[in-house]
Scaffold this motif. Structure first.
Motif, PDB file in Angstrom:
ATOM      1  N   ALA A   1      19.499  42.604  31.702  1.00 56.93           N
ATOM      2  CA  ALA A   1      20.330  41.710  32.494  1.00 56.93           C
ATOM      3  C   ALA A   1      19.634  40.357  32.599  1.00 56.93           C
ATOM      4  CB  ALA A   1      20.563  42.285  33.889  1.00 56.93           C
ATOM      5  N   LYS A   2      20.416  39.299  32.618  1.00 62.20           N
ATOM      6  CA  LYS A   2      19.847  37.971  32.859  1.00 62.20           C
ATOM      7  C   LYS A   2      19.740  37.791  34.378  1.00 62.20           C
ATOM      8  CE  LYS A   2      18.906  34.931  30.579  1.00 62.20           C
ATOM      9  NZ  LYS A   2      19.574  33.720  30.080  1.00 62.20           N
ATOM     10  N   LYS A   3      18.535  37.524  34.845  1.00 66.45           N
ATOM     11  CA  LYS A   3      18.295  37.337  36.275  1.00 66.45           C
ATOM     12  C   LYS A   3      17.973  35.879  36.547  1.00 66.45           C
ATOM     13  CE  LYS A   3      14.965  38.475  39.949  1.00 66.45           C
ATOM     14  NZ  LYS A   3      13.702  39.183  40.263  1.00 66.45           N
ATOM     15  N   ILE A   4      18.681  35.300  37.513  1.00 65.65           N
ATOM     16  CA  ILE A   4      18.330  33.941  37.926  1.00 65.65           C
ATOM     17  C   ILE A   4      18.154  33.903  39.447  1.00 65.65           C
ATOM     18  CG2 ILE A   4      19.655  32.963  35.992  1.00 65.65           C
ATOM     19  CD1 ILE A   4      21.621  31.876  38.089  1.00 65.65           C
ATOM     20  N   ILE A   5      17.277  33.018  39.873  1.00 63.23           N
ATOM     21  CA  ILE A   5      17.117  32.703  41.295  1.00 63.23           C
ATOM     22  C   ILE A   5      17.716  31.316  41.494  1.00 63.23           C
ATOM     23  CG2 ILE A   5      15.540  32.444  43.243  1.00 63.23           C
ATOM     24  CD1 ILE A   5      15.534  35.233  42.081  1.00 63.23           C
ATOM     25  N   TYR A   6      18.695  31.226  42.369  1.00 64.09           N
ATOM     26  CA  TYR A   6      19.446  29.991  42.555  1.00 64.09           C
ATOM     27  C   TYR A   6      19.262  29.502  43.987  1.00 64.09           C
ATOM     28  CZ  TYR A   6      23.450  26.782  42.075  1.00 64.09           C
ATOM     29  OH  TYR A   6      24.259  25.663  42.009  1.00 64.09           O
ATOM     30  N   SER A   7      18.953  28.238  44.144  1.00 59.57           N
ATOM     31  CA  SER A   7      18.805  27.659  45.484  1.00 59.57           C
ATOM     32  C   SER A   7      19.709  26.440  45.624  1.00 59.57           C
ATOM     33  CB  SER A   7      17.347  27.269  45.753  1.00 59.57           C
ATOM     34  OG  SER A   7      16.920  26.269  44.837  1.00 59.57           O
ATOM     35  N   PHE A   8      20.046  26.138  46.858  1.00 57.46           N
ATOM     36  CA  PHE A   8      20.953  25.032  47.131  1.00 57.46           C
ATOM     37  C   PHE A   8      20.179  23.803  47.595  1.00 57.46           C
ATOM     38  CE2 PHE A   8      23.460  28.825  47.287  1.00 57.46           C
ATOM     39  CZ  PHE A   8      24.673  28.446  46.712  1.00 57.46           C
TER      40      PHE A   8
ATOM     41  N   ASN B   1      18.227  31.560  51.881  1.00 61.59           N
ATOM     42  CA  ASN B   1      17.986  30.244  51.276  1.00 61.59           C
ATOM     43  C   ASN B   1      17.969  30.295  49.747  1.00 61.59           C
ATOM     44  OD1 ASN B   1      15.428  31.357  50.808  1.00 61.59           O
ATOM     45  ND2 ASN B   1      14.590  30.420  52.664  1.00 61.59           N
ATOM     46  N   THR B   2      17.880  31.492  49.164  1.00 61.27           N
ATOM     47  CA  THR B   2      18.022  31.613  47.711  1.00 61.27           C
ATOM     48  C   THR B   2      18.967  32.766  47.383  1.00 61.27           C
ATOM     49  OG1 THR B   2      16.137  33.123  47.452  1.00 61.27           O
ATOM     50  CG2 THR B   2      15.688  30.745  47.273  1.00 61.27           C
ATOM     51  N   LEU B   3      19.630  32.640  46.244  1.00 57.82           N
ATOM     52  CA  LEU B   3      20.565  33.641  45.782  1.00 57.82           C
ATOM     53  C   LEU B   3      20.026  34.234  44.484  1.00 57.82           C
ATOM     54  CD1 LEU B   3      23.438  34.653  46.653  1.00 57.82           C
ATOM     55  CD2 LEU B   3      24.382  33.006  45.026  1.00 57.82           C
ATOM     56  N   THR B   4      19.898  35.559  44.444  1.00 64.39           N
ATOM     57  CA  THR B   4      19.498  36.246  43.221  1.00 64.39           C
ATOM     58  C   THR B   4      20.754  36.740  42.516  1.00 64.39           C
ATOM     59  OG1 THR B   4      17.402  36.964  44.195  1.00 64.39           O
ATOM     60  CG2 THR B   4      18.149  38.132  42.229  1.00 64.39           C
ATOM     61  N   ILE B   5      20.898  36.396  41.227  1.00 60.89           N
ATOM     62  CA  ILE B   5      22.106  36.744  40.482  1.00 60.89           C
ATOM     63  C   ILE B   5      21.725  37.481  39.197  1.00 60.89           C
ATOM     64  CG2 ILE B   5      24.290  35.891  39.534  1.00 60.89           C
ATOM     65  CD1 ILE B   5      23.818  33.269  41.044  1.00 60.89           C
ATOM     66  N   TYR B   6      22.416  38.586  38.928  1.00 57.41           N
ATOM     67  CA  TYR B   6      22.220  39.336  37.687  1.00 57.41           C
ATOM     68  C   TYR B   6      23.502  39.279  36.860  1.00 57.41           C
ATOM     69  CZ  TYR B   6      17.990  41.398  39.700  1.00 57.41           C
ATOM     70  OH  TYR B   6      16.748  41.586  40.250  1.00 57.41           O
ATOM     71  N   TYR B   7      23.347  38.975  35.565  1.00 61.94           N
ATOM     72  CA  TYR B   7      24.459  38.952  34.621  1.00 61.94           C
ATOM     73  C   TYR B   7      24.226  40.069  33.604  1.00 61.94           C
ATOM     74  CZ  TYR B   7      24.980  34.193  36.471  1.00 61.94           C
ATOM     75  OH  TYR B   7      25.120  33.101  37.299  1.00 61.94           O
ATOM     76  N   VAL B   8      25.161  41.020  33.534  1.00 65.12           N
ATOM     77  CA  VAL B   8      24.946  42.179  32.663  1.00 65.12           C
ATOM     78  C   VAL B   8      26.254  42.565  31.974  1.00 65.12           C
ATOM     79  CG1 VAL B   8      25.323  43.772  34.586  1.00 65.12           C
ATOM     80  CG2 VAL B   8      24.077  44.560  32.578  1.00 65.12           C
ATOM     81  N   ALA B   9      26.138  42.998  30.737  1.00 66.57           N
ATOM     82  CA  ALA B   9      27.305  43.482  29.983  1.00 66.57           C
ATOM     83  C   ALA B   9      26.870  44.626  29.082  1.00 66.57           C
ATOM     84  CB  ALA B   9      27.921  42.361  29.144  1.00 66.57           C
TER      85      ALA B   9
END
Length: 296
Positions: A232-239, A253-261
């Protein structure tokens, strides 16, 4: 005149039925409290809505304005649709590598009112699938079992029931579930793994295009997704700016997002799962994500 093959006459209904069955295997639907129906398939967001506006120049102009369709947008009749219609395609550039496409099918009802079926998607589209699905919707051929319940204590996730309990989970969109303090996810079922992987790539590009935030880190990680070992592609996203202040007020304060297929239960699934940093459990994920996948 050449005779039509007898074999073709026998097989043609079978072929049409098989094509429709493949669509039904990937299609999800839900009707909201206002009678508007939403569909999800192959990474598309789709809606069907009936308007009192008559299917004539005056009535259609009202609907065009409502959906920001201008005189410059080409309006054509799609001969593959079984009733009188007008078709409009609008494209919007999101970034140099991503185009948002919106297809509008304005349909004339027997009582002269208008039904609008809208398809929205980023990236490549499938006109043949769109036309087939429009005709199935017109003929009321979508099976009842494809419709999801507004109540999602028990969630049907690509053929597996998942008990969400009374965690105040709700639909923010069809196949998009948000559970306060537990996480969020969206998914779609596709006709191929290539299509599913392209869908999560486009969703990542969409995240990258958004203003008001930034990616702090990005990496591929090993996960177990619905019992399937994959990456899975993992990103840590902050605003940034005001959005950053608002998120901190609510605890994150941060969002962890996983992209998987991947292929799961003979279905090609794309899925994007996310949670705020204060929602993480001891597993490194949030309670909602724990029901879908685990980290290796």
């Amino acid at each position: 005149m050449k005779k039509i093959s007898f074999l073709f006459l026998i097989l043609f209904p079978v072929l049409v039925f098989a094509q429709n069955e493949k669509i039904f295997e990937r299609l999800s639907a839900i009707e909201d409290n206002n009678g508007k129906i939403w569909y999800n398939i192959d990474g598309y967001s789709i809606s069907k809505e009936v308007f009192n506006s008559e299917f004539n120049e005056k009535g259609l102009k009202k609907l065009y304005r409502k959906h920001a369709i201008t005189n410059e947008d080409q309006k054509t009749k799609n001969d593959s649709i079984i009733i009188n219609n007008l078709y409009v395609l609008k494209e919007k550039k999101i970034s140099d590598s991503l185009i948002e496409k919106n297809s509008y099918y304005f349909l004339e009802n027997p009582n002269k009112s208008t039904t609008l079926i809208w398809f929205g998607k980023t990236g490549d589209t499938d006109l043949s699938m769109e036309q087939t699905l429009v005709n199935l919707i017109i003929e009321n051929k979508i099976p009842k079992e494809n419709f999801k319940s507004m109540n999602i204590e028990i969630l049907d996730f690509a053929g597996r029931p998942i008990d969400l309990g009374k965690n105040n989970c709700y639909w923010t969109f069809l196949n998009t579930v948000q559970c306060p303090d537990y996480g969020e996810m969206n998914w779609s079922i596709h006709k191929s793994l290539v299509n599913a992987k392209q869908s999560i790539k486009n969703q990542l590009l969409l995240t990258l295009s958004r203003k008001g935030g930034k990616i702090d880190s990005e990496e591929w990680v090993d996960v177990e997704f619905e019992g399937v070992s994959t990456k899975a592609k993992k990103i840590i996203y902050s605003f940034k700016g005001i959005k950053s202040l608002i998120t901190k007020i609510y605890g994150g304060n941060t969002l962890t997002i996983y992209y998987v297929a991947d292929k799961v239960r003979d279905k090609y699934i794309s899925c994007v799962l996310s949670f705020w940093n204060d929602e993480a459990s001891s597993t490194g994920l949030s309670p909602l994500l724990d029901k879908i996948m685990s980290l290796k």
